[in-house]
Motif scaffolding. Structure first.
Motif, PDB file in Angstrom:
ATOM      1  N   ASP A 104       0.850  -1.200   0.000  1.00 54.25           N
ATOM      2  CA  ASP A 104       0.000   0.000   0.000  1.00 54.25           C
ATOM      3  C   ASP A 104       0.885   1.251   0.000  1.00 54.25           C
ATOM      4  O   ASP A 104       1.342   1.702   1.048  1.00 54.25           O
ATOM      5  N   LEU A 151       0.025   4.227  -0.471  1.00 56.35           N
ATOM      6  CA  LEU A 151      -0.711   5.429  -0.056  1.00 56.35           C
ATOM      7  C   LEU A 151      -0.692   5.636   1.462  1.00 56.35           C
ATOM      8  O   LEU A 151      -1.268   6.607   1.953  1.00 56.35           O
ATOM      9  N   LEU A 152      -0.043   4.750   2.196  1.00 57.41           N
ATOM     10  CA  LEU A 152       0.021   4.927   3.651  1.00 57.41           C
ATOM     11  C   LEU A 152       0.834   6.154   4.006  1.00 57.41           C
ATOM     12  O   LEU A 152       1.929   6.363   3.465  1.00 57.41           O
ATOM     13  N   ASN A 153       0.292   6.963   4.921  1.00 59.06           N
ATOM     14  CA  ASN A 153       1.041   8.130   5.378  1.00 59.06           C
ATOM     15  C   ASN A 153       2.025   7.735   6.469  1.00 59.06           C
ATOM     16  O   ASN A 153       2.085   6.577   6.896  1.00 59.06           O
ATOM     17  N   VAL A 154       2.753   8.723   6.932  1.00 63.05           N
ATOM     18  CA  VAL A 154       3.802   8.470   7.938  1.00 63.05           C
ATOM     19  C   VAL A 154       3.205   7.918   9.234  1.00 63.05           C
ATOM     20  O   VAL A 154       3.746   6.988   9.858  1.00 63.05           O
ATOM     21  N   GLU A 155       2.091   8.468   9.649  1.00 63.21           N
ATOM     22  CA  GLU A 155       1.461   8.030  10.907  1.00 63.21           C
ATOM     23  C   GLU A 155       1.004   6.575  10.806  1.00 63.21           C
ATOM     24  O   GLU A 155       1.184   5.786  11.747  1.00 63.21           O
ATOM     25  N   GLN A 156       0.427   6.209   9.668  1.00 59.81           N
ATOM     26  CA  GLN A 156      -0.033   4.841   9.479  1.00 59.81           C
ATOM     27  C   GLN A 156       1.145   3.866   9.423  1.00 59.81           C
ATOM     28  O   GLN A 156       1.089   2.757   9.961  1.00 59.81           O
ATOM     29  N   ARG A 157       2.206   4.269   8.729  1.00 57.58           N
ATOM     30  CA  ARG A 157       3.396   3.414   8.689  1.00 57.58           C
ATOM     31  C   ARG A 157       3.990   3.225  10.089  1.00 57.58           C
ATOM     32  O   ARG A 157       4.436   2.136  10.449  1.00 57.58           O
ATOM     33  N   GLU A 158       4.000   4.321  10.861  1.00 57.09           N
ATOM     34  CA  GLU A 158       4.523   4.231  12.239  1.00 57.09           C
ATOM     35  C   GLU A 158       3.676   3.274  13.062  1.00 57.09           C
ATOM     36  O   GLU A 158       4.188   2.496  13.882  1.00 57.09           O
TER      37      GLU A 158
END
Length: 483
Positions: free
Chosen positions: A287, A289-296
């Motif tokens: 994915d 499209l994951l942002n930094v917060e979601q990846r964290e």
């Protein structure tokens, strides 16, 4: 033989003297009745027969008849009889004395046999009790000849088993019975006795099948008692073999149960973090499209589940070390409050939903312990209490001194443990039937806690009421700390 001859002559002398005393007493009594004299002689004959046997009583019967004729039947002081009726009386007296002697001898012989049978029954009971306490076949066979020799007062005994083709002896020096003789006796069904050596060989029969033989040196044991000994030995050997087989079956069954429990733990505990880690990695890779917060957040999931896997593997390794007794304790004097603080810090995240109440008096004495290990015990007990209690319910930690021990308890207000599960709750990989699939766990925590406490010379227990909660308590001895 000389001793027996002296005893026999002594008894004949006593019998003669007793007849002389009766004659001396009644002959000087002028108005004595002949019937009284005859009955007195008869009483003496019965006493001799009851105590000394038939030979002495018949001797006294003949002697008494002669004395009765000579001193009391007219004409007196002669062996002739004037009245024909006295011949009948004398003959009746002699026959009565001999018959009474035979009856008394028979009663004495039967009483002696009965006493011998009673003694043998007591010996057989003692023998059977000794065999019952031995459940191992090897120990039983090694002890069996000694039991036989000691119980029946024999010079020695030997036991041979066809299945093992081995001879077991009451002592290493006992060689009166050869292995060849025992092997031959084990294929027969009859007793054999060698009078010259005073050796008896008896087959051991299990039902109608010969399975071995017993050889003894010594007399005084009846054939019936020897048959009973061999029958008891056959039953005991068969029972011990059955117990060993059952033990192996139970061990195999327990191993299978533990294997299934471990597989169950792997399936329901290890699969969850692996699934979470796999899902998180897949999301990170596929994915874009994951942002930094979601990846964290995904990375945090991977880190937490990896730590959880590491903890499970660590528990398994610790359990293996404890089972192998390879663990070394760093025993020092510590207060229980130190171990409680370490445990609370380790389970801080798991205890967020449960208020903890401490009941640790300042007067508690220090105890000799491995503080890290005891903190691990408290950690497992606290995690267990948190898992099986409703959110918001309190958990209590208390300690007190009782009977020379420091008793530390962790109490909760959870579902409780029923009586059946209480016996198995400290077993490896065991988890409650009702909570097995609802609550995560491997079933190793309480087993580890128990092993650590027992390594300190203590014990652990649980008291519980269904729907009222449980109290897990462990006991550490204060003697080692000089209290």
């Amino acid at each position: 033989m000389q001793r027996k001859l002296r005893y026999s002559l002594f008894r004949y002398s006593i019998s003669t003297a007793s007849a002389a005393v009766i004659v001396a007493v009644y002959f000087r009594w002028p108005h004595v009745n002949e019937t009284t004299v005859a009955l007195t002689f008869l009483v003496g004959i019965l006493l001799v027969a009851a105590n000394w046997g038939l030979r002495h009583s018949i001797y006294l019967s003949i002697l008494s008849a002669a004395a009765f004729n000579f001193f009391f039947l007219p004409p007196v002081l002669t062996f002739t009889i004037g009245d024909g009726r006295n011949w009948v009386a004398l003959l009746a007296f002699l026959v009565t004395g001999i018959v009474a002697s035979q009856l008394a001898e028979r009663a004495r012989r039967e009483a002696k046999i009965s006493h011998s049978r009673q003694r043998e029954a007591e010996q057989l009971y003692e023998f059977s009790q000794q065999m019952l306490v031995t459940g191992n076949v090897i120990d039983l066979l090694n002890m069996l000849p000694q039991m036989i020799a000691a119980t029946f007062g024999l010079a020695g005994a030997a036991v041979y088993l066809r299945e093992r083709d081995r001879v077991y002896r009451s002592s290493p020096n006992y060689m009166d019975v050869t292995a060849t003789e025992l092997r031959d006796a084990a294929f027969t069904r009859d007793h054999s006795h060698d009078e010259a050596r005073d050796v008896t060989l008896v087959p051991i029969l299990l039902g109608t099948r010969p399975i071995g033989a017993v050889g003894i040196t010594g007399s005084g044991t009846s054939p019936e008692a020897l048959d009973a000994v061999c029958g008891l030995a056959a039953i005991a050997i068969e029972r011990a073999g059955a117990v060993e087989t059952l033990t192996r079956v139970e061990a195999s069954r327990e191993s299978e149960r533990l294997r299934n429990a471990l597989l169950d733990s792997v399936a329901h505990e290890l699969r969850t973090p692996l699934t979470s880690i796999t899902a998180a990695i897949t999301s990170l890779r596929t994915d874009p499209l994951l942002n930094v917060e979601q990846r964290e957040e995904m990375m945090e999931v991977i880190e937490e589940e990896a730590a959880r896997l590491d903890r499970l593997v660590g528990q398994a390794m610790e359990m293996a070390e404890l089972d192998a007794h390879e663990i070394k304790l760093d025993l020092r004097m510590h207060s229980m409050r130190e171990a409680v603080d370490i445990a609370l810090e380790a389970v801080h995240s798991a205890m967020k939903a449960h208020p903890v109440e401490l009941r640790l008096p300042d007067s508690l004495p220090p105890v000799q312990m491995d503080m890290e290990r005891i903190a691990k015990v408290l950690q497992h007990l606290l995690e267990n209490a948190a898992k099986y209690s409703e959110e918001g319910s309190p958990i209590f930690i208390s300690a007190e001194v009782s009977r020379g021990q420091l008793v530390t308890s962790v109490a909760d207000r959870g579902a409780g443990v029923d009586d059946f599960e209480r016996m198995m709750i400290f077993d490896k990989f065991y988890r409650g039937q009702g909570q097995r699939y609802r609550v995560q766990g491997t079933g190793m925590g309480l087993a580890i806690a128990k092993a650590i406490v027992e390594a300190h010379g203590g014990s652990i227990s649980v008291t519980s009421q269904p729907s009222q909660g449980s109290v897990f308590s462990f006991y550490l001895p204060l003697q080692a700390s000089g209290q």
